[in-house]
Design an enzyme around this catalytic site. Structure first.
Site, PDB file in Angstrom:
ATOM      1  N   LYS A 151     -24.538  23.106 -81.382  1.00 53.92           N
ATOM      2  CA  LYS A 151     -24.643  24.409 -80.702  1.00 53.92           C
ATOM      3  C   LYS A 151     -24.052  25.525 -81.554  1.00 53.92           C
ATOM      4  O   LYS A 151     -24.495  26.664 -81.482  1.00 53.92           O
ATOM      5  CB  LYS A 151     -23.983  24.348 -79.321  1.00 53.92           C
ATOM      6  CG  LYS A 151     -24.822  23.581 -78.312  1.00 53.92           C
ATOM      7  CD  LYS A 151     -24.574  24.010 -76.877  1.00 53.92           C
ATOM      8  CE  LYS A 151     -25.541  23.316 -75.938  1.00 53.92           C
ATOM      9  NZ  LYS A 151     -25.212  23.506 -74.532  1.00 53.92           N
ATOM     10  N   LYS A 201     -34.503  15.595 -79.198  1.00 52.91           N
ATOM     11  CA  LYS A 201     -34.553  15.261 -77.761  1.00 52.91           C
ATOM     12  C   LYS A 201     -35.294  16.366 -77.003  1.00 52.91           C
ATOM     13  O   LYS A 201     -35.331  17.512 -77.467  1.00 52.91           O
ATOM     14  CB  LYS A 201     -33.139  15.036 -77.201  1.00 52.91           C
ATOM     15  CG  LYS A 201     -32.334  16.276 -76.958  1.00 52.91           C
ATOM     16  CD  LYS A 201     -31.140  16.006 -76.028  1.00 52.91           C
ATOM     17  CE  LYS A 201     -30.484  17.342 -75.704  1.00 52.91           C
ATOM     18  NZ  LYS A 201     -29.402  17.338 -74.807  1.00 52.91           N
ATOM     19  N   LYS A 216     -34.390  21.889 -72.645  1.00 57.22           N
ATOM     20  CA  LYS A 216     -34.857  23.134 -72.036  1.00 57.22           C
ATOM     21  C   LYS A 216     -34.630  24.321 -72.966  1.00 57.22           C
ATOM     22  O   LYS A 216     -35.191  25.382 -72.780  1.00 57.22           O
ATOM     23  CB  LYS A 216     -34.179  23.353 -70.680  1.00 57.22           C
ATOM     24  CG  LYS A 216     -32.670  23.228 -70.698  1.00 57.22           C
ATOM     25  CD  LYS A 216     -32.129  22.988 -69.277  1.00 57.22           C
ATOM     26  CE  LYS A 216     -30.743  22.386 -69.337  1.00 57.22           C
ATOM     27  NZ  LYS A 216     -30.334  21.691 -68.141  1.00 57.22           N
TER      28      LYS A 216
HETATM   29  P1  TYM Z   1     -27.190  18.703 -69.166  1.00 51.89           P
HETATM   30  O1  TYM Z   1     -27.185  19.731 -68.113  1.00 51.89           O
HETATM   31  O2  TYM Z   1     -27.578  19.100 -70.551  1.00 51.89           O
HETATM   32  O3  TYM Z   1     -28.150  17.522 -68.768  1.00 51.89           O
HETATM   33  C1  TYM Z   1     -28.041  16.886 -67.494  1.00 51.89           C
HETATM   34  C2  TYM Z   1     -28.310  15.393 -67.631  1.00 51.89           C
HETATM   35  O4  TYM Z   1     -29.604  15.171 -68.214  1.00 51.89           O
HETATM   36  C3  TYM Z   1     -29.490  14.298 -69.334  1.00 51.89           C
HETATM   37  N1  TYM Z   1     -30.506  14.676 -70.327  1.00 51.89           N
HETATM   38  C4  TYM Z   1     -31.360  13.815 -70.880  1.00 51.89           C
HETATM   39  N2  TYM Z   1     -31.537  12.495 -70.710  1.00 51.89           N
HETATM   40  C5  TYM Z   1     -32.520  11.898 -71.421  1.00 51.89           C
HETATM   41  N3  TYM Z   1     -33.338  12.569 -72.290  1.00 51.89           N
HETATM   42  C6  TYM Z   1     -33.194  13.893 -72.490  1.00 51.89           C
HETATM   43  N4  TYM Z   1     -34.012  14.537 -73.320  1.00 51.89           N
HETATM   44  C7  TYM Z   1     -32.170  14.572 -71.764  1.00 51.89           C
HETATM   45  N5  TYM Z   1     -31.755  15.879 -71.712  1.00 51.89           N
HETATM   46  C8  TYM Z   1     -30.734  15.914 -70.837  1.00 51.89           C
HETATM   47  C9  TYM Z   1     -28.077  14.524 -69.862  1.00 51.89           C
HETATM   48  O5  TYM Z   1     -27.626  13.419 -70.603  1.00 51.89           O
HETATM   49  C10 TYM Z   1     -27.298  14.718 -68.581  1.00 51.89           C
HETATM   50  O6  TYM Z   1     -26.909  13.488 -68.031  1.00 51.89           O
HETATM   51  N6  TYM Z   1     -22.326  18.293 -70.067  1.00 51.89           N
HETATM   52  C11 TYM Z   1     -23.398  17.892 -69.199  1.00 51.89           C
HETATM   53  C12 TYM Z   1     -23.201  18.339 -67.767  1.00 51.89           C
HETATM   54  C13 TYM Z   1     -21.895  17.916 -67.187  1.00 51.89           C
HETATM   55  C14 TYM Z   1     -21.531  16.593 -66.795  1.00 51.89           C
HETATM   56  C15 TYM Z   1     -20.202  16.714 -66.275  1.00 51.89           C
HETATM   57  C16 TYM Z   1     -22.193  15.367 -66.828  1.00 51.89           C
HETATM   58  C17 TYM Z   1     -20.845  18.730 -66.914  1.00 51.89           C
HETATM   59  N7  TYM Z   1     -19.832  18.014 -66.350  1.00 51.89           N
HETATM   60  C18 TYM Z   1     -19.541  15.593 -65.791  1.00 51.89           C
HETATM   61  C19 TYM Z   1     -21.506  14.245 -66.336  1.00 51.89           C
HETATM   62  C20 TYM Z   1     -20.198  14.359 -65.830  1.00 51.89           C
HETATM   63  C21 TYM Z   1     -24.678  18.513 -69.701  1.00 51.89           C
HETATM   64  O7  TYM Z   1     -24.683  19.490 -70.416  1.00 51.89           O
HETATM   65  O8  TYM Z   1     -25.794  17.937 -69.200  1.00 51.89           O
END
Ligand code: TYM
Length: 336
Positions: free
Chosen positions: A120, A202, A205
């Site tokens: 990032k 990957k 969005k």
């Molecule tokens: P975020 O918002 O980017 O994504 C949410 C969830 O979607 C999964 N994900 C994917 N899985 C498979 N293939 C992909 N291309 C893909 N893109 C996204 C992510 O692995 C995630 O599980 N930091 C986290 C949000 C968060 C969180 C937490 C998660 C904040 N606090 C506590 C677990 C526990 C995040 O940015 O996910």
């Protein structure tokens, strides 16, 4: 799910999702699908991680509408707000408060190694803020506040989970048994859904090419068009292989959506062409997501109910979070 816990001893599950744009098929297959399944066997807490979203500059009105929409998607997926705790992270102040405490038990060196921070920082060189750097500490706070045993996430969050475990273990070693040490729960199919335009990346969005990702709220025609345009590989065989990353990704998606194994998918499409397969994947995804979009649109139209549900969710979450937070504060030596 194989767990046979009773109500009182059910294992605790927590996960969050950022509202920083439209949610994708990657989010759905990597995480949200497990969230829905897990509510039957576990004590689940799910949040819209809006505090995390501002590590990248957000337009206020857009952020607000994304928070509503993300919360509505969770309900539209069938996550029951009565049975589980579903809330918006910023409405429970203990998240930011515990993050401060934990940041004093986290080393600069270990944060510097986080690959997401490095990626990032490269993407937003003009805004490498301290929040972006300490983001995994806030994530550790999210997890540790609820004494979570299992955290359903996609593969890209594995490193953050490991840090949350390290922080919990470090704190417990100093102060005794305060935090539960969590474990990642990563789905077998769907842990890493790749871009439809560049299989080395990957699905995300934040990808500028809208053909590279499918939004959960995309309409049927858009979904099918994106799959028809998905990049494939040389040859014509439909099988998982290292030299076939495009087709392998489509097999993974099809298998995650239909529940069929990769071998079954390969057999089903044996002797059939890429074109036919891409259309089948597009249709399967469109069928799976259509009811979610329909329910989302109904829920988002009823702001009163939405507001009642997220407020109740925050209250329920805070009653748990407060206890853990004060326990940690007391152990450190603060006057309560
Ligand atoms: P975020 O918002 O980017 O994504 C949410 C969830 O979607 C999964 N994900 C994917 N899985 C498979 N293939 C992909 N291309 C893909 N893109 C996204 C992510 O692995 C995630 O599980 N930091 C986290 C949000 C968060 C969180 C937490 C998660 C904040 N606090 C506590 C677990 C526990 C995040 O940015 O996910």
């Amino acid at each position: 799910m194989c767990d046979t816990n009773t109500e009182a001893t059910k294992k605790k599950v927590l996960s969050c999702i950022q509202p920083s744009g439209l949610l994708t098929l990657g989010n759905y297959l990597g995480a949200l699908k497990s969230w829905v399944e897990m509510q039957n066997d576990f004590d689940c807490t799910y949040a819209v991680a809006d505090l995390h979203a501002i590590t990248v500059r957000q337009e206020p009105a857009k952020l607000r509408s994304q928070i509503y929409s993300t919360f509505a998607i969770l309900l539209a997926l069938g996550i029951d707000p009565e049975k589980n705790t579903v809330f918006i992270q910023s409405q429970v102040p203990e998240h930011a408060a515990l993050a401060w405490l934990l940041s004093c038990y986290t080393q600069f060196g270990e944060m510097s190694r986080m690959t997401q921070f490095k990626d990032k920082s490269k993407k937003h060189p003009d805004n490498i803020n301290v929040g972006l750097f300490s983001y995994p500490v806030l994530m550790a706070a999210d997890i540790l506040l609820y004494k979570s045993d299992l955290v359903p996430v996609g593969d890209d969050q594995k490193q953050h989970l490991e840090i949350a475990r390290d922080i919990a273990i470090r704190f417990n070693n100093i102060y005794g048994d305060v935090f539960t040490v969590p474990e990642a729960y990563i789905p077998k199919a769907g842990a890493r859904i790749r871009s439809l335009q560049d299989s080395s990346r990957k699905m995300s969005k934040s990808d500028d090419n809208a053909n590279a990702w499918v939004a959960i709220l995309d309409g049927r025609d858009d979904i099918i068009r994106k799959f028809k345009r998905a990049v494939t590989d040389s040859g014509s065989e439909i099988r998982i292989a290292e030299d076939k990353p495009g087709i392998s990704n489509l097999i993974t998606i099809y298998s995650a959506v239909t529940g069929k194994t990769a071998a079954e998918v390969e057999r089903e499409f044996d002797g059939r062409g890429y074109g036919e397969f891409k259309l089948a994947v597009g249709e399967a995804v469109a069928d799976e997501l259509a009811p979610v979009k329909q329910r989302h649109d109904e829920i988002i139209g009823d702001k009163k109910t939405l507001e009642r549900l997220y407020k109740a969710g925050a209250e329920k979450a805070e009653s748990v979070a407060r206890k853990t937070y004060f326990k940690a504060m007391k152990k450190v030596g603060f006057v309560l």
